[in-house]
Write a protein that holds these residues in place. Structure first.
Motif, short mmCIF file in Angstrom:
data_model
loop_
_atom_site.label_atom_id
_atom_site.label_comp_id
_atom_site.label_asym_id
_atom_site.label_seq_id
_atom_site.Cartn_x
_atom_site.Cartn_y
_atom_site.Cartn_z
N LYS A 147 96.97 -1.33 13.35
CA LYS A 147 97.95 -2.07 12.55
C LYS A 147 97.28 -3.29 11.91
N GLN A 148 96.43 -3.97 12.69
CA GLN A 148 95.72 -5.13 12.15
C GLN A 148 94.79 -4.71 11.01
N MET A 149 94.07 -3.63 11.21
CA MET A 149 93.14 -3.15 10.18
C MET A 149 93.90 -2.66 8.95
N GLU A 150 95.07 -2.11 9.15
CA GLU A 150 95.89 -1.65 8.03
C GLU A 150 96.34 -2.84 7.18
N GLN A 151 96.73 -3.93 7.83
CA GLN A 151 97.14 -5.11 7.07
C GLN A 151 95.97 -5.73 6.33
N ILE A 152 94.78 -5.72 6.93
CA ILE A 152 93.59 -6.23 6.23
C ILE A 152 93.33 -5.39 4.99
N SER A 153 93.43 -4.05 5.13
CA SER A 153 93.19 -3.21 3.95
C SER A 153 94.27 -3.37 2.90
N GLN A 154 95.49 -3.67 3.30
CA GLN A 154 96.54 -3.95 2.31
C GLN A 154 96.19 -5.20 1.51
N PHE A 155 95.65 -6.22 2.20
CA PHE A 155 95.21 -7.43 1.51
C PHE A 155 94.08 -7.11 0.53
N LEU A 156 93.12 -6.30 0.97
CA LEU A 156 91.97 -5.98 0.12
C LEU A 156 92.41 -5.21 -1.13
N GLN A 157 93.32 -4.28 -0.98
CA GLN A 157 93.82 -3.53 -2.14
C GLN A 157 94.57 -4.46 -3.09
N ALA A 158 95.38 -5.36 -2.53
CA ALA A 158 96.13 -6.31 -3.36
C ALA A 158 95.18 -7.28 -4.07
N ALA A 159 94.10 -7.69 -3.40
CA ALA A 159 93.12 -8.59 -4.01
C ALA A 159 92.41 -7.91 -5.17
N GLU A 160 92.12 -6.63 -5.02
CA GLU A 160 91.47 -5.89 -6.11
C GLU A 160 92.42 -5.76 -7.30
N ARG A 161 93.69 -5.50 -7.02
CA ARG A 161 94.67 -5.43 -8.12
C ARG A 161 94.86 -6.80 -8.77
N TYR A 162 94.69 -7.87 -8.01
CA TYR A 162 94.83 -9.23 -8.52
C TYR A 162 93.72 -9.56 -9.52
N GLY A 163 92.58 -8.89 -9.37
CA GLY A 163 91.49 -9.11 -10.32
C GLY A 163 90.12 -9.34 -9.71
N ILE A 164 90.01 -9.29 -8.40
CA ILE A 164 88.70 -9.47 -7.76
C ILE A 164 87.90 -8.17 -7.95
N ALA A 165 86.64 -8.31 -8.32
CA ALA A 165 85.79 -7.13 -8.51
C ALA A 165 85.57 -6.43 -7.17
#
Length: 199
Positions: free
Chosen positions: A88-106
């Motif tokens: 569950k913790q790793m899933e939330q971290i990956s949700q952040f990473l996906q959202a950060a990429e959509r936000y504009g981070i390369a």
């Protein structure tokens, strides 16, 4: 932490090199920004590399951070819940990473989930958060909270438009990279295969 013993030899040297890249001053800046950005939704972490890793490890702080950079109710992570289960913790971290990429981070600037969860590369986590802060400042949409001077400024596009006449002028100029033939001649050259003349 993962169930791994200590590393030896080259693996240990590589890990020590990665650990030396961690910046305690940048940690303080990131903690101040996250606390300001999340406006009381998150608690203060224990100072130090391990405290910073434990603070971010379950992914809730990161998800609150990325949601705070979007208008209220439009955050990319719909459900944020604290959990002690690793997946569950790793899933939330990956949700952040996906959202950060959509936000504009390369994609090349984003850390891997295990870098944070196992604490193997916290310097990479710091770089991702620093890039996120820089991007939030550069967007200028009024959602960034904190001091803009905490983060390096992103470069802005400086588009130039030249007229057709100006572009044609550039075609008639011989650049110095092409060399010059001024003063060049074949005087003193001897034909191939002839012996060298020593006078």
């Amino acid at each position: 932490m993962a169930n791994r013993g200590p590393s030896y030899g080259l693996s240990r040297e590589v890990q020590q090199k990665i650990d030396r890249q961690y910046d305690p001053e940048l940690e303080q800046i990131l903690v101040r920004w996250i606390l300001a950005q999340c406006s009381g939704d998150v608690a203060q972490p224990v100072p130090g590399r391990d405290g910073f890793q434990q603070w971010l490890k379950d992914g809730t702080v990161l998800c609150r951070l990325i949601n705070s950079l979007h208008p209220r109710g439009q955050g990319p992570v719909a459900k944020i819940q604290a959990s002690t289960m690793a997946f569950k913790q790793m899933e939330q971290i990956s949700q952040f990473l996906q959202a950060a990429e959509r936000y504009g981070i390369a994609a090349t600037d984003i850390f891997q989930t295990v870098d944070l969860w196992e604490g193997k590369n916290m310097a990479c986590v710091q770089r991702t958060l620093m890039n996120l802060g820089s991007l939030a400042v550069a967007k200028g949409d009024g959602l960034f909270v904190g001091d803009p001077n905490w983060f390096p400024k992103k470069s802005q596009e400086n588009r130039r438009v030249f007229s057709e006449d100006k572009l044609k002028e550039g075609q008639s100029v011989i650049g110095l990279q092409m060399g010059t033939n001024r003063g060049a001649s074949q005087a003193g050259m001897t034909g191939y295969g002839m012996p060298r003349q020593i006078l």
